[in-house]
Design a protein around this motif. Structure first.
Motif, PDB file in Angstrom:
ATOM      1  N   GLU A  87       5.294  -7.682  -0.267  1.00 31.57           N
ATOM      2  CA  GLU A  87       5.859  -7.374  -1.629  1.00 31.57           C
ATOM      3  C   GLU A  87       6.265  -5.978  -1.645  1.00 31.57           C
ATOM      4  O   GLU A  87       6.154  -5.139  -0.882  1.00 31.57           O
ATOM      5  CB  GLU A  87       4.455  -7.665  -2.723  1.00 31.57           C
TER       6      GLU A  87
ATOM      7  N   GLY B  67      -0.920   0.078  -3.043  1.00 31.87           N
ATOM      8  CA  GLY B  67      -0.859  -0.723  -1.741  1.00 31.87           C
ATOM      9  C   GLY B  67      -2.624  -0.886  -1.353  1.00 31.87           C
ATOM     10  O   GLY B  67      -3.510  -1.011  -2.365  1.00 31.87           O
TER      11      GLY B  67
ATOM     12  N   SER C 234      11.855  -1.259  -4.091  1.00 33.45           N
ATOM     13  CA  SER C 234      10.679  -0.964  -4.911  1.00 33.45           C
ATOM     14  C   SER C 234      10.638  -0.343  -6.209  1.00 33.45           C
ATOM     15  O   SER C 234      11.578  -0.123  -6.693  1.00 33.45           O
ATOM     16  CB  SER C 234      10.044   0.039  -3.842  1.00 33.45           C
TER      17      SER C 234
ATOM     18  N   ALA D  76       7.102  -2.386  -3.036  1.00 30.18           N
ATOM     19  CA  ALA D  76       6.060  -1.432  -3.552  1.00 30.18           C
ATOM     20  C   ALA D  76       6.131  -0.947  -4.922  1.00 30.18           C
ATOM     21  O   ALA D  76       7.186  -0.982  -5.605  1.00 30.18           O
ATOM     22  CB  ALA D  76       6.229   0.065  -2.529  1.00 30.18           C
TER      23      ALA D  76
ATOM     24  N   ASP E 169      -0.135   4.473  -6.085  1.00 30.71           N
ATOM     25  CA  ASP E 169       0.821   3.261  -5.576  1.00 30.71           C
ATOM     26  C   ASP E 169      -0.316   2.044  -5.596  1.00 30.71           C
ATOM     27  O   ASP E 169      -1.265   2.086  -6.051  1.00 30.71           O
ATOM     28  CB  ASP E 169       1.078   3.189  -4.013  1.00 30.71           C
TER      29      ASP E 169
ATOM     30  N   ARG F 183       1.973  -0.662  -0.489  1.00 33.32           N
ATOM     31  CA  ARG F 183       2.459  -2.095  -0.919  1.00 33.32           C
ATOM     32  C   ARG F 183       1.624  -3.180  -0.401  1.00 33.32           C
ATOM     33  O   ARG F 183       1.038  -2.838   0.682  1.00 33.32           O
ATOM     34  CB  ARG F 183       4.009  -2.362  -0.603  1.00 33.32           C
TER      35      ARG F 183
END
Length: 415
Positions: free
Chosen positions: A336, A355, A298, A338, A353, A332
């Motif tokens: 894929e 996500g 990540s 994060a 993030d 995330r």
């Protein structure tokens, strides 16, 4: 007794309220009885003093010559025209014409007064009490005997209307009873509120314990099932044990982290976790956590400005680690890696993030049940909030305008 421990504590609240109310009611009844009795005794004492003044004065004015009684001086005194009214009546060895005061304040039956005079002369002492007038009114009477040379010849009987005193006393009784009733109700309400306040920490602790147990079972169910599946696979396929062993170790480590986090949260909730507060450079602490956390491919970036806070470094490291772990695990897109960006400035740590973000119910619920959008119990986030509260800070969550969730841990900076 059925129900949870928290339900039993709530029922205990009503028991405590009832006990508090009964004890106070008993005390108020005793106090009211003493007040009522004291008021009646005081009123009777005042009437008895007035009657005693009349009987004593008239007795001194009555003369006795052997068995003969002389009442001429009584008619010359001003008391003869006043209230309370009186009568000089024969009794015992006396035989003379009765003398009644000129003013009749209460109409009395002569036979009743004569009986009082006879009783006082035979007893040789003062008698007092209540009688009924001819119109039914309550009166207070006092009979004082007087002597001749060798025996009691009669008595002076004084009469006072008791209705005004009794009416005032009844009015006081009404107000005392009404006041005691209102006060009992007020004390019952106060007791109910105080009992709720007293058991509130215990109820909250039990509710937290029940939630904690439920969340523990939820979080451990999946890794325990996976661990069992790995063990069964290893038993059936000895050749795969080399591949399965690292996965087993990772699962065991994850379960240990969950249990460790539960213990920290429980200690914080119970108030038994002592904070080793000291000045800490927040940017350096966060940088160290980022460096020690495995990213597994990540992308984690850090932007930090030097700032100092008064915190327990061990607890704060756990909180920052939980925020980062939460972002790496759930922040995330499908399939894929994060992308996480951390910002540190002015006592604030912001973890953003890319996500799916958090739903509105979760954000508005302010971590009440610590549920993430992925269905996890969010135990790590609950620990973060406890750490924030323990240091006088806050934990906020909201969605970014483009995509992803933003968690902000705010701590009071050192001036």
């Amino acid at each position: 007794m059925k129900g949870s421990s928290a339900d039993r504590l709530r029922r205990l609240r009503w028991v405590l309220t009832l006990m508090f109310t009964v004890m106070n009611a008993i005390g108020l009844v005793v106090f009211a009885w003493l007040v009522i009795k004291a008021d009646r005794d005081s009123g009777e004492k005042q009437m008895d003093l007035e009657l005693s003044r009349v009987t004593s004065t008239v007795s001194r004015l009555v003369g006795a010559d052997g068995q003969a009684v002389v009442t001429a001086l009584v008619g010359q005194d001003e008391i003869y025209q006043q209230c309370p009214q009186f009568a000089v009546l024969p009794g015992g060895a006396g035989d003379f014409d009765p003398l009644y005061s000129a003013r009749e304040c209460v109409r009395m039956d002569p036979a009743v007064l004569g009986g009082l005079a006879q009783d006082a002369a035979r007893a040789g002492r003062e008698l007092y009490g209540y009688k009924r007038a001819e119109d039914g009114r309550m009166v207070r009477v006092r009979a004082q005997p007087f002597r001749g040379q060798s025996a009691y010849l009669g008595a002076v009987v004084a009469v006072s209307d008791a209705e005004p005193m009794l009416a005032e006393h009844d009015n006081l009784v009404l107000w005392v009873v009404l006041g005691a009733t209102v006060l009992t109700g007020s004390l019952a309400l106060a007791g109910h509120l105080l009992s709720a306040r007293a058991i509130r920490p215990a109820v909250a602790a039990l509710e937290q314990q029940e939630v904690l147990l439920a969340e523990t079972a939820h979080d451990l169910r999946t890794p325990v099932a996976a661990l069992r599946a790995l063990a069964e696979t290893a038993l059936r396929n000895p050749t795969q044990r080399g591949d399965l062993l690292p996965r087993t170790v990772r699962l065991a480590s994850r379960m240990g982290s969950i249990i460790d986090g539960l213990l920290v949260r429980a200690r914080l909730a119970a108030g038994v976790e002592r904070l080793a507060v000291q000045p800490v450079w927040l940017d350096q602490l966060v940088s160290g956590v980022v460096e020690e956390t495995p990213t597994d491919g990540s992308n984690v970036t850090l932007t930090a400005a030097p700032c100092k806070v008064m915190v327990d470094p061990t607890l704060l490291q756990r909180a920052i680690g939980n925020l980062l772990d939460n972002a790496l695990r759930y922040g995330r897109q499908p399939n894929e890696p994060a992308i996480v960006h951390i910002t540190v400035a002015n006592g604030r740590v912001t973890v953003a993030d890319h996500g799916p973000g958090v739903d509105g119910d979760f954000a508005d619920d302010a971590f009440d049940r610590f549920r993430t959008g992925s269905g996890s119990s969010g135990l790590g986030l609950s620990i973060v909030r406890w750490v924030a509260w323990a240091h006088g800070g806050t934990l906020s969550v909201y969605n970014a305008e483009d995509a992803g969730a933003i968690f902000e841990l705010a701590l009071p900076p050192v001036p």
